[in-house]
Design an enzyme around this catalytic site. Structure first.
Site, PDB file in Angstrom:
ATOM      1  N   TYR A  14       0.856  -1.260  -0.078  1.00  0.00           N
ATOM      2  CA  TYR A  14       0.041   0.102  -0.083  1.00  0.00           C
ATOM      3  C   TYR A  14       0.891   1.200   0.005  1.00  0.00           C
ATOM      4  CZ  TYR A  14      -3.141   3.610   1.121  1.00  0.00           C
ATOM      5  OH  TYR A  14      -3.822   4.842   1.264  1.00  0.00           O
ATOM      6  N   ARG A  65       2.129   8.559  13.084  1.00  0.00           N
ATOM      7  CA  ARG A  65       1.775   9.645  13.549  1.00  0.00           C
ATOM      8  C   ARG A  65       0.384   9.797  13.656  1.00  0.00           C
ATOM      9  NH1 ARG A  65       3.016  14.887  10.162  1.00  0.00           N
ATOM     10  NH2 ARG A  65       0.929  13.813   9.327  1.00  0.00           N
ATOM     11  N   ARG A 105     -10.446   5.034   9.206  1.00  0.00           N
ATOM     12  CA  ARG A 105      -9.526   4.177   8.472  1.00  0.00           C
ATOM     13  C   ARG A 105      -8.347   3.654   9.380  1.00  0.00           C
ATOM     14  NH1 ARG A 105      -9.454   9.252   5.222  1.00  0.00           N
ATOM     15  NH2 ARG A 105      -7.902   9.944   6.634  1.00  0.00           N
TER      16      ARG A 105
HETATM   17  O1  LIG Z   1      -4.076  14.058   2.285  1.00  0.00           O
HETATM   18  C1  LIG Z   1      -2.961  14.519   2.736  1.00  0.00           C
HETATM   19  O2  LIG Z   1      -2.872  15.537   2.852  1.00  0.00           O
HETATM   20  C2  LIG Z   1      -1.645  13.452   3.178  1.00  0.00           C
HETATM   21  O3  LIG Z   1      -2.104  12.108   2.216  1.00  0.00           O
HETATM   22  C3  LIG Z   1      -1.386  10.826   2.635  1.00  0.00           C
HETATM   23  C4  LIG Z   1      -2.513   9.999   2.515  1.00  0.00           C
HETATM   24  O4  LIG Z   1      -3.630  10.074   2.233  1.00  0.00           O
HETATM   25  O5  LIG Z   1      -2.121   8.652   2.808  1.00  0.00           O
HETATM   26  C5  LIG Z   1      -0.375  10.837   1.634  1.00  0.00           C
HETATM   27  O6  LIG Z   1      -0.989  10.816   0.249  1.00  0.00           O
HETATM   28  C6  LIG Z   1      -0.016   9.849  -0.483  1.00  0.00           C
HETATM   29  C7  LIG Z   1      -0.857   9.989  -2.187  1.00  0.00           C
HETATM   30  C8  LIG Z   1      -0.484  11.404  -2.885  1.00  0.00           C
HETATM   31  C9  LIG Z   1       1.012  11.479  -2.828  1.00  0.00           C
HETATM   32  C10 LIG Z   1       1.203  12.863  -2.803  1.00  0.00           C
HETATM   33  C11 LIG Z   1       2.604  13.608  -2.986  1.00  0.00           C
HETATM   34  C12 LIG Z   1       3.324  13.808  -1.714  1.00  0.00           C
HETATM   35  C13 LIG Z   1       4.411  14.487  -1.746  1.00  0.00           C
HETATM   36  C14 LIG Z   1       5.004  14.717  -3.083  1.00  0.00           C
HETATM   37  C15 LIG Z   1       6.402  15.502  -3.323  1.00  0.00           C
HETATM   38  C16 LIG Z   1       6.754  15.894  -4.257  1.00  0.00           C
HETATM   39  C17 LIG Z   1       6.176  15.485  -5.621  1.00  0.00           C
HETATM   40  C18 LIG Z   1       4.959  14.543  -5.442  1.00  0.00           C
HETATM   41  C19 LIG Z   1       4.337  14.658  -4.251  1.00  0.00           C
HETATM   42  C20 LIG Z   1       3.221  13.831  -4.221  1.00  0.00           C
HETATM   43  C21 LIG Z   1       0.797  11.719   1.535  1.00  0.00           C
HETATM   44  O7  LIG Z   1       0.505  12.742   1.088  1.00  0.00           O
HETATM   45  N1  LIG Z   1       1.690  11.340   2.390  1.00  0.00           N
HETATM   46  C22 LIG Z   1       2.779  12.096   2.633  1.00  0.00           C
HETATM   47  C23 LIG Z   1       3.979  11.230   2.425  1.00  0.00           C
HETATM   48  C24 LIG Z   1       4.255  10.833   0.514  1.00  0.00           C
HETATM   49  C25 LIG Z   1       5.432  11.191   0.346  1.00  0.00           C
HETATM   50  C26 LIG Z   1       5.789  11.128  -1.168  1.00  0.00           C
HETATM   51  C27 LIG Z   1       7.096  11.533  -1.390  1.00  0.00           C
HETATM   52  C28 LIG Z   1       7.910  10.344  -1.979  1.00  0.00           C
HETATM   53  C29 LIG Z   1       9.221  10.620  -2.133  1.00  0.00           C
HETATM   54  C30 LIG Z   1       9.809  11.681  -2.102  1.00  0.00           C
HETATM   55  C31 LIG Z   1      11.181  11.796  -2.346  1.00  0.00           C
HETATM   56  C32 LIG Z   1      11.904  13.203  -2.006  1.00  0.00           C
HETATM   57  C33 LIG Z   1      11.168  14.105  -1.871  1.00  0.00           C
HETATM   58  C34 LIG Z   1       9.881  14.177  -1.348  1.00  0.00           C
HETATM   59  C35 LIG Z   1       9.046  12.782  -1.457  1.00  0.00           C
HETATM   60  C36 LIG Z   1       7.606  12.667  -1.303  1.00  0.00           C
HETATM   61 MG   LIG Z   2      -4.716   8.803   0.908  1.00  0.00          MG
END
Ligand SMILES: O=C(O)CO[C@@H](C(=O)O)[C@@H](OCCCCCc1ccc2ccccc2c1)C(=O)NCCCCCc1ccc2ccccc2c1
Ligand SMILES: [Mg+2]
Ligand SMILES: [Mg+2]
Length: 350
Positions: free
Chosen positions: A151, A198, A208
């Protein structure tokens, strides 16, 4: 000609407003990126946040949700598309109500950036749909540790894949950074798993649960049992077991960061990881997480941002927080030895 330029500047400006609105932390690091990458990463974020706003909405009809998740990689090519079926409380619903602006800017990106974003969107959307509709129907519950890793791969590991591809395509980083998928995957898993620990209380209240039953089932019959005072020892041991699982990704995160050469890319990648290790140390053996959302103090976050500009500083920050975890590690905890060994593995990797 001038009219077109004014219009496109206006819609680009609105995209950065949506970026600030949907995530202050990622917005600040994305804006630091070099010109060649900034817009592509900004749109990558907004497209996936739009997809996640569909996934997170528990008021959407399941069939409608699955249809949207599986077709989002085509939706991003539909000029004018918007969506207003999100529930009134969905925090980023405004993004989808005005998604036509995001699509206009996405279609202005270089084709190679568009295809990276579309490819990851397709993989993530189908992964989310598999989760929403499969045997997890009852409350998006995660059964095994393998399910947990899968996931988190879908929702965060794939972001790491896409970012590494964008870094390589931009020429700011070597092709090699995009080759080692396991390293890119760990960059996402470390952030997502730390957030899932967290957010125990927030997610429980939203119906969830992402903690794998294979772990929490050793300590309780029901996921919500950990909120009860009589279960506080079990709750503590379950929490340390979850932190143990996340520590596995630390060596790969440090290895990935050590391969980066462009300063703006390094800052963009290092700052979220440094925030995550600080959060992990904060939540370790901290039973407050079963009652409310806890966050690192603003002052500490600012210090971490200023210090995370080179690999030596990042390594010493990781050492500091890993040492803090070892200080809090209690001999009576059944996970005590495993945690000590995981800390040993991390310490030699940095
Ligand atoms: O609703 C919310 O606010 C939080 O949602 C979490 C969830 O629903 O589980 C969850 O949603 C995930 C699905 C959408 C992904 C969105 C995303 C996040 C950061 C990014 C950074 C840069 C570019 C694109 C990116 C895309 C969420 O936002 N979790 C935060 C951690 C995800 C980190 C993604 C990520 C992975 C590798 C990386 C490497 C380097 C820098 C940033 C990075 C960022
Ligand atoms: Mg989500
Ligand atoms: Mg979300």
């Amino acid at each position: 000609r001038l009219q077109q330029t004014l219009a496109s500047d206006a819609s680009k400006k609105r995209c950065y407003e949506f970026l600030n609105m949907t995530s202050r932390s990622f917005a600040s690091v994305i804006k630091e990126l070099d010109d060649e990458l900034r817009d592509a990463v900004c749109l990558f974020y907004l497209v996936l946040r739009g997809l996640d706003t569909i996934e997170d909405d528990m008021t959407l009809d399941l069939d409608r949700k699955v249809e949207l998740l599986r077709s989002f990689d085509q939706i991003i090519y539909k000029k004018g598309w918007t969506f207003n079926e999100n529930g009134p409380n969905e925090k980023d619903r405004a993004l989808l109500v005005h998604f036509d602006v995001i699509i206009d800017e996405f279609l202005r990106l270089k084709p190679e950036y568009q295809s990276v974003i579309a490819n990851i969107t397709k993989l993530m959307g189908n992964g989310m749909a598999d989760y929403a509709s499969g045997e997890h129907r009852e409350n998006t519950s995660v059964a095994t540790i393998k399910d947990f890793d899968l996931y988190c791969h879908y929702v965060a590991g794939l972001v790491g894949y896409g970012l590494s591809d964008l870094f390589a395509a931009s020429g700011l980083e070597s092709e090699e950074i995009a080759k080692d998928k396991a390293l890119s995957n760990s960059m996402g898993l470390f952030l997502q798993k730390t957030n899932i620990i967290r957010d125990y209380r927030e997610d429980l209240d939203d119906g969830r649960q992402f903690w794998p039953r294979e772990i929490w089932g050793k300590y309780a019959d029901k996921f919500s049992d950990f909120t009860k005072p009589e279960n506080k020892l079990k709750a503590q041991y379950c929490l340390s077991n979850m932190v143990l699982n996340v520590l596995d990704d630390v060596p790969q995160v440090l290895t990935y960061l050590s391969k980066l050469r462009n300063q703006s890319v390094f800052n963009f990648c290092a700052i979220p990881q440094v925030m995550a290790i600080s959060t992990l140390a904060l939540v370790f053996n901290n039973l407050d997480i079963f009652h409310h959302n806890i966050k690192i103090r603003k002052g500490e976050a600012v210090k971490l941002i200023l210090d995370s500009t080179d690999m030596d500083n990042v390594v010493s920050i990781f050492r500091h927080y890993v040492f803090e975890i070892s200080r809090k590690n209690e001999a009576t905890d059944p996970n005590f030895m495993e945690i000590s060994m995981a800390i040993g593995r991390v310490s030699v990797s940095c």
